[in-house]
Enzyme design. Structure first.
Site, PDB file in Angstrom:
ATOM      1  N   HIS A 131       0.818  -1.214   0.000  1.00  0.00           N
ATOM      2  CA  HIS A 131       0.000   0.000   0.000  1.00  0.00           C
ATOM      3  C   HIS A 131       0.853   1.266   0.000  1.00  0.00           C
ATOM      4  O   HIS A 131       0.362   2.345  -0.354  1.00  0.00           O
ATOM      5  CB  HIS A 131      -0.951  -0.002   1.204  1.00  0.00           C
ATOM      6  CG  HIS A 131      -0.308   0.382   2.495  1.00  0.00           C
ATOM      7  ND1 HIS A 131       0.162  -0.547   3.409  1.00  0.00           N
ATOM      8  CD2 HIS A 131      -0.042   1.594   3.047  1.00  0.00           C
ATOM      9  CE1 HIS A 131       0.658   0.069   4.453  1.00  0.00           C
ATOM     10  NE2 HIS A 131       0.560   1.366   4.261  1.00  0.00           N
ATOM     11  N   ASP A 161      -0.134  -7.449   1.674  1.00  0.00           N
ATOM     12  CA  ASP A 161       0.376  -6.087   1.801  1.00  0.00           C
ATOM     13  C   ASP A 161       1.898  -6.069   1.902  1.00  0.00           C
ATOM     14  O   ASP A 161       2.475  -5.516   2.847  1.00  0.00           O
ATOM     15  CB  ASP A 161      -0.250  -5.369   2.990  1.00  0.00           C
ATOM     16  CG  ASP A 161      -0.104  -3.847   2.874  1.00  0.00           C
ATOM     17  OD1 ASP A 161       0.429  -3.390   1.850  1.00  0.00           O
ATOM     18  OD2 ASP A 161      -0.519  -3.134   3.810  1.00  0.00           O
ATOM     19  N   GLY A 238       4.462   7.477   7.989  1.00  0.00           N
ATOM     20  CA  GLY A 238       5.898   7.642   7.760  1.00  0.00           C
ATOM     21  C   GLY A 238       6.700   6.373   7.905  1.00  0.00           C
ATOM     22  O   GLY A 238       7.613   6.112   7.120  1.00  0.00           O
ATOM     23  N   ASN A 239       6.389   5.555   8.926  1.00  0.00           N
ATOM     24  CA  ASN A 239       7.187   4.338   9.105  1.00  0.00           C
ATOM     25  C   ASN A 239       6.471   3.086   8.617  1.00  0.00           C
ATOM     26  O   ASN A 239       6.950   1.972   8.813  1.00  0.00           O
ATOM     27  CB  ASN A 239       7.631   4.158  10.562  1.00  0.00           C
ATOM     28  CG  ASN A 239       6.483   4.111  11.546  1.00  0.00           C
ATOM     29  OD1 ASN A 239       5.333   3.923  11.161  1.00  0.00           O
ATOM     30  ND2 ASN A 239       6.791   4.288  12.824  1.00  0.00           N
ATOM     31  N   SER A 240       5.323   3.255   7.982  1.00  0.00           N
ATOM     32  CA  SER A 240       4.654   2.112   7.372  1.00  0.00           C
ATOM     33  C   SER A 240       5.543   1.539   6.273  1.00  0.00           C
ATOM     34  O   SER A 240       6.062   2.253   5.420  1.00  0.00           O
ATOM     35  CB  SER A 240       3.313   2.558   6.771  1.00  0.00           C
ATOM     36  OG  SER A 240       2.591   1.451   6.297  1.00  0.00           O
ATOM     37  N   GLY A 293      -9.766 -26.959  -1.769  1.00  0.00           N
ATOM     38  CA  GLY A 293     -11.204 -27.150  -1.916  1.00  0.00           C
ATOM     39  C   GLY A 293     -11.939 -27.670  -0.707  1.00  0.00           C
ATOM     40  O   GLY A 293     -12.780 -28.569  -0.826  1.00  0.00           O
ATOM     41  N   ILE A 296     -13.284 -25.328   6.581  1.00  0.00           N
ATOM     42  CA  ILE A 296     -12.838 -25.888   7.863  1.00  0.00           C
ATOM     43  C   ILE A 296     -13.407 -25.108   9.029  1.00  0.00           C
ATOM     44  O   ILE A 296     -13.874 -23.963   8.881  1.00  0.00           O
ATOM     45  CB  ILE A 296     -11.296 -25.908   7.959  1.00  0.00           C
ATOM     46  CG1 ILE A 296     -10.740 -24.476   7.842  1.00  0.00           C
ATOM     47  CG2 ILE A 296     -10.698 -26.835   6.928  1.00  0.00           C
ATOM     48  CD1 ILE A 296      -9.245 -24.391   8.093  1.00  0.00           C
TER      49      ILE A 296
END
Length: 386
Positions: A131, A161, A238-240, A293, A296
């Site tokens: 992102h 991400d 900022g630190n993402s 497939g 659960i």
């Protein structure tokens, strides 16, 4: 002449005996012994100090050395145009510092800030959040010593991400890769340190602890089915995309998101997830998920006892996709998958991740609990339907 010394000697003896002074000699008068001085006043002893109570005996006194070692591996990412929702939005439309004029070249550059990334090896590979890059085609990487290089996007996955960039190895200079650690062994209460470089000016640091281990019940995690570490350290635009370090200086996750409605709650993408998809991103440019497939559910204590298991474990098969890989392999509703590809399943939430990253067209051995006994099956994975 010979008697003279004797006479003189006698005269001296006579004068002395009469108590008269003799030829410059003085009579010795004995003096009394000096009186002993009184002992100094005694100071009362201070009461013994109570032992100091250390509340956090393993807490670091400072993170300075850890930051100094890791800062060379942290990079700033910048796009070719102003970024929406980027770090600059935190400083209004100008993104101005106290010494930056509105509309200046520096302010315009700051408005193009995207976030943070970090170097993972000497080949020039750089990790960040997907992102952070958004739809920017041109990415500029700024290193700790202010050098810059154009980065190439090798691959990304929006559900997890995560994104992988590369720069020419010769552009790294004195920048040093950060070592990828393990997130599986983390415990609630351990210290974490997040590093960021929101504007390419300097590295920022925030500290906190592990609040909760990876979960599957968070709205954010539900997008990609992967659990996040929850922490109280501050994560902002900022630190993402930057590294989250453990106290050994190894990367244990990527600073990913925070919830605006609950300040102080941040989410960290565990590095174990990144390790699994990193080869796919580098080779294929995407994460190709496998599919078996089945649907659960969680096995509770009562049902575990009823079917003969000593404790709840594994993944309970609640339904199957007709003609899917599991159905063709012979699995049924009510089966409990105990292991997948040789890896034990302790909780149902572990199976989707294992199946997804197994690979396409792979034959996998499955151990199932059915009718009070263990049975073994083999199935062939398929690509997950879009």
């Amino acid at each position: 002449m010979i008697r003279t010394p004797i006479v003189v000697a006698f005269a001296v003896f006579a004068l002395t005996a009469m108590g008269l002074p003799s030829l410059g000699c003085r009579r010795h008068v004995p003096q009394s012994a000096p009186k002993p001085s009184p002992p100094p006043p005694t100071t009362p002893k201070a009461p013994p100090r109570a032992p100091v109570k250390v509340i956090y005996p393993s807490a670091p006194g400072s993170f300075v050395k850890l930051v100094e070692r890791a800062r060379r591996g942290v990079v700033h990412l910048r796009g070719e145009r102003p970024a929406r929702g980027g770090p600059a939005d935190w400083f209004a439309a100008t993104a101005a510092t106290p010494t930056t004029a509105v509309g200046s070249a520096q302010a315009q550059t700051m408005q193009k800030a995207l976030g943070t990334g970090f170097i993972v090896d000497r080949r020039g590979l750089i990790l960040t959040n997907a992102h952070v890059l958004a739809d920017h085609k041109t990415i500029v990487v700024r290193f700790f010593d202010d050098r810059e290089a154009l980065a190439k996007l090798l691959g990304y996955d929006a559900r997890i991400d995560v994104a992988l960039l590369s720069v020419p190895p010769g552009k790294l200079g004195k920048a040093k890769p950060l070592r990828l650690g393990r997130s599986r062994g983390l415990r609630i209460g351990e210290w974490l340190l997040a590093l960021g470089n929101p504007f390419g000016l300097h590295v920022s640091a925030t500290a906190g602890v592990v609040s909760t281990l990876p979960r599957r019940d968070l709205p954010l995690a539900a997008r990609g089915l992967w659990g996040y570490l929850q922490t109280d350290l501050r994560i902002h635009p900022g630190n993402s995309g930057g590294p989250v370090l453990g106290m050994l200086g190894e990367v244990v996750g990527l600073a990913t998101a925070t919830r605006e409605e609950t300040p102080g709650v941040g989410f960290v993408l565990p590095v174990d997830v990144v390790r699994r998809v990193l080869p796919m991103l580098e080779k294929e440019g995407k994460v190709t998920r496998a599919w078996i497939g089945i649907y659960i559910g969680k096995l509770d204590v009562e049902r575990a006892k009823r079917i003969g298991l000593e404790r709840p474990r594994g993944a309970l098969v609640t339904d199957l996709v007709p003609q899917g890989p599991a159905a063709r392999a012979g699995l049924r509703r009510g089966d409990v998958i105990l292991s997948f590809g040789g890896k034990a399943i302790s909780a149902a939430s572990e199976l989707p991740w294992l199946a997804a990253v197994t690979g396409i067209d792979k034959v996998v051995a499955i151990e199932v609990w059915r009718m009070g006994a263990t049975r073994r099956f083999s199935l062939k994975t398929e690509a997950m339907p879009q």
